[in-house]
Design an enzyme around this catalytic site. Structure first.
Site, mmCIF file in Angstrom:
data_model
loop_
_atom_site.group_PDB
_atom_site.id
_atom_site.type_symbol
_atom_site.label_atom_id
_atom_site.label_comp_id
_atom_site.label_asym_id
_atom_site.label_seq_id
_atom_site.Cartn_x
_atom_site.Cartn_y
_atom_site.Cartn_z
ATOM 1 N N SER A 475 0.853 -1.185 0.000
ATOM 2 C CA SER A 475 0.000 0.000 0.000
ATOM 3 C C SER A 475 0.895 1.244 0.000
ATOM 4 O O SER A 475 1.663 1.431 -0.938
ATOM 5 C CB SER A 475 -0.960 -0.035 1.184
ATOM 6 O OG SER A 475 -1.997 0.891 1.028
ATOM 7 N N ASP A 562 -8.525 -5.204 -6.148
ATOM 8 C CA ASP A 562 -8.212 -4.190 -5.140
ATOM 9 C C ASP A 562 -9.087 -2.955 -5.340
ATOM 10 O O ASP A 562 -9.007 -2.296 -6.378
ATOM 11 C CB ASP A 562 -6.739 -3.802 -5.251
ATOM 12 C CG ASP A 562 -6.237 -2.983 -4.080
ATOM 13 O OD1 ASP A 562 -7.071 -2.357 -3.396
ATOM 14 O OD2 ASP A 562 -5.020 -2.964 -3.857
ATOM 15 N N HIS A 594 -6.659 -5.878 -1.791
ATOM 16 C CA HIS A 594 -5.606 -5.021 -1.247
ATOM 17 C C HIS A 594 -4.749 -5.841 -0.284
ATOM 18 O O HIS A 594 -4.866 -5.743 0.945
ATOM 19 C CB HIS A 594 -6.237 -3.824 -0.547
ATOM 20 C CG HIS A 594 -5.279 -2.697 -0.309
ATOM 21 N ND1 HIS A 594 -4.657 -2.022 -1.337
ATOM 22 C CD2 HIS A 594 -4.841 -2.114 0.844
ATOM 23 C CE1 HIS A 594 -3.882 -1.081 -0.832
ATOM 24 N NE2 HIS A 594 -3.963 -1.122 0.485
#
Length: 640
Positions: A475, A562, A594
């Site tokens: 991320s 995601d 994600h």
């Protein structure tokens, strides 16, 4: 480097399914519950508290592991959420204790459920938020748990959230304001007062929020940073408005709190600076915590309590060993092992984690965590005997932080021969609003400088070899990896980007609709694409526009579903590198979002990482074997 005598810890033992996880006791004390594999997939299990060996599965998920659950307040069922392939459209399910029936309580398409309120006085129902009418807003519904009947309570148009008391009456409505903070309004039934009784601005938005009512509804607890730097625990009298500071710490925000299961009164709180410390407000709780610290070695966390508060489940994190959960009877002082999460690691060569403070170039202190390979630090001074290849492991968020404790990634990489360093760079949460605000508009700039300062510190201390440092993260950590290779191409030998954004403009343009109520916070902390200056800043800080500067090997991992960092973020940086003949390896998982929830995929990608790091840094690697074939990994690009 000579690491041959140290046994290689199998990846599957670190990243495969644990034996058990999230062990809890039911509110009535009759049942024990936990997550454990069923046919290789994490499912919910149940056993009588009087006979823990008499266990049975309550769910039958075949592909995607169940990640989180809670007990129904009346102990009649286990409630859990599940999405599809990582799309984060979480629906709510009920596994009935008496019948075994497993039912979806929110059978809607493209819907994400939120728990708004639970009660100890109205145990047969809860309040939930559903965005099935408008994806931006979560309308509040009362859910009757036995029948699944839903009754709309309040439409959320314009409101980011609500807070209910124990009677399940909505008491507070929360609405974003123009200053990048939140306005908090009192409610009377469905009526929202015209003027807010509390407001925050941007600098307090991440460090000020309600922490819940007492059961009688007379006191509202806050985690509150207004008028101060670190967030304090504050009690507000809902009749008089009087506010009392219950707890504060100059080093760090008050984080977790422990509330009595019946009264809702806060009995203890935690401060997490270098390590987490629990401080009791109630003398009886203080005595119990002291006793537990004497009996158990490691960080402790109370994870569930019965309504009569006699029986608890205690999670123990020994840091250099696998976490365990114990059953504790406060009346008899009996402490019994419930389970060890990964018993196969009990005799593995796991290593300690060192909490360190690293100075940034402008004087900020960066709380960081360092792990070293087994037997590399004979002097036991947190410095290896000789400098090592190092992996800089960057956390996501960025409005999050690293913690002291058992960390499978630290253990894995240290076992492969690397020093591992995690840094709470500016913008990280937990250290006061000033530290968060120091990261505003600093993506790829001062936030990245902190990472470089930590690298230089590790080299100067003799921890890291300057020419053998990798940067890796997911991320925001993936973004930091791309920024590291593009903005400071001479610092890192390679990078591993997991679901990281490459273009901040397209990242903000594709956020999930339920994040739009707080988009002003993103614009003020990252850059506003609706202004020429903000758009220019976002482009300047986007690694995609400096892809031609990347010269070191890059590995990318991405989930196709995601909703936060779309696949296009990885597609475009990989395409830019390929267009310039810069080596890149790009792995896509079609059934992930994600991050990689399925152990088969997580283990497989880590096998790819191991080989990648071994080639560039020279550490050890366990052969991949059939790992990749067992996953859904698709190579969209391979470095030659």
């Amino acid at each position: 480097m000579n690491q041959a005598p140290v046994p290689l810890i199998e990846r599957a033992k670190l990243f495969g399914n644990p034996t058990r996880a999230q062990g809890r006791i039911s509110p009535d004390g009759r049942w024990l519950s936990w997550l454990a594999p069923r046919d290789g997939v994490m499912n919910l299990w149940l056993a009588p508290a009087s006979d823990p060996a008499n266990a049975k599965p309550m769910t039958a998920e075949k592909e995607r592991p169940i990640g989180q659950y809670l007990w129904a307040p009346d102990s009649s069922a286990l409630l859990y959420v599940q999405d599809k392939g990582g799309d984060e459209n979480f629906l709510l399910y009920r596994a009935d204790i008496a019948t075994g029936a497993d039912t979806c309580l929110t059978p809607f398409d493209n819907t994400r459920v939120q728990i708004v309120g639970t009660s100890v006085s109205r145990r047969d129902r809860i309040l939930i938020g559903l965005n099935n009418r408008d994806p931006q807003w979560h309308d509040v519904h009362e859910l009757e748990l036995a029948t699944g009947a839903l009754t709309e309570v309040m439409r959320a148009d314009g409101y980011a959230g609500f807070l209910a008391d124990d009677s399940l009456a909505l008491r507070i409505a929360i609405r974003p304001n123009a200053e990048g903070g939140m306005d908090f309004f009192r409610m009377n039934g469905r009526e929202v007062e015209e003027a807010p009784f509390v407001s925050t601005v941007l600098e307090d938005a991440l460090t000020t929020q309600p922490a819940g009512f007492t059961t009688d509804g007379t006191t509202l607890y806050w985690i509150d940073s207004r008028g101060r730097n670190t967030a304090a625990l504050v009690a507000e009298d809902m009749t008089s408005g009087a506010r009392t500071i219950v707890a504060e710490d100059a080093r760090a925000d008050i984080g977790h709190v422990l509330a009595h299961p019946a009264s809702g009164e806060i009995e203890a709180y935690a401060v997490d600076y270098l390590t987490k410390d629990w401080i009791a407000l109630d003398p009886a709780i203080g005595a119990t915590l002291k006793r537990l610290r004497e009996l158990l070695k490691g960080d402790i966390e109370i994870t569930s309590r019965t309504d009569d508060d006699r029986k608890w489940t205690i999670a123990v994190d020994p840091v250099a060993g696998p976490p365990a959960v114990y059953l504790f009877d406060r009346e008899t002082d009996a402490l019994d092992l419930f389970y060890v999460s990964r018993p196969e690691l009990e005799h593995a060569p796991l290593v300690p984690m060192h909490a360190v403070e690293i100075p940034a170039r402008d004087g900020l202190t960066l709380v960081s965590y360092l792990s070293l390979p087994y037997m590399s630090d004979v002097e036991r001074d947190s410095i290896p005997d000789t400098p090592l290849p190092m992996v800089l492991l960057v956390h996501g968020g960025p409005w999050a932080r690293d913690h002291h404790g058992y960390n499978p990634y630290h253990q894995w990489l240290a076992n492969r021969g690397y020093a591992v360093l995690s840094v709470s760079f500016r913008g990280s949460t937990g250290f006061g609003k000033g530290f968060i605000s120091a990261g505003d508009l600093e993506w790829g700039a001062r936030m990245h400088d902190d990472l470089i300062d930590a690298v230089e510190w590790a080299v100067a201390k003799g921890i890291a070899q300057a020419d053998k440092i990798a940067i890796m993260g997911g991320s925001y950590g993936g973004y930091a990896t791309l920024a590291g290779l593009a903005f400071t191409p001479d610092v890192f030998a390679c990078g591993v980007d997991i679901v990281g954004p490459s273009n901040l403009e397209t990242l903000l343009a594709t956020i999930p609709p339920y994040w739009k109520p707080v988009v002003q916070q993103f614009h003020r902390r990252m850059g506003n694409p609706e202004t020429p200056e903000g758009l220019a800043l976002l482009k300047e800080r986007s690694p995609l526009y400096k892809a031609d500067r990347i010269a070191k090997p890059l590995l990318i991992g991405q989930g196709a579903n995601d909703p936060r960092v779309k696949q296009a973020e990885s597609d475009q940086i990989a395409a830019a590198m390929q267009a310039r003949n810069i080596p890149v390896t790009y792995v896509l998982f079609p059934d992930e979002g994600h991050g990689f929830a399925r152990p088969e995929n997580n283990v497989a990608f880590n096998a790819i990482i191991e080989e990648f790091l071994a080639e560039t840094l020279g550490g050890r690697a366990e052969p991949a074997g059939e790992t990749l074939a067992a996953s859904t990994a698709q190579f969209l690009a391979r470095a030659k």
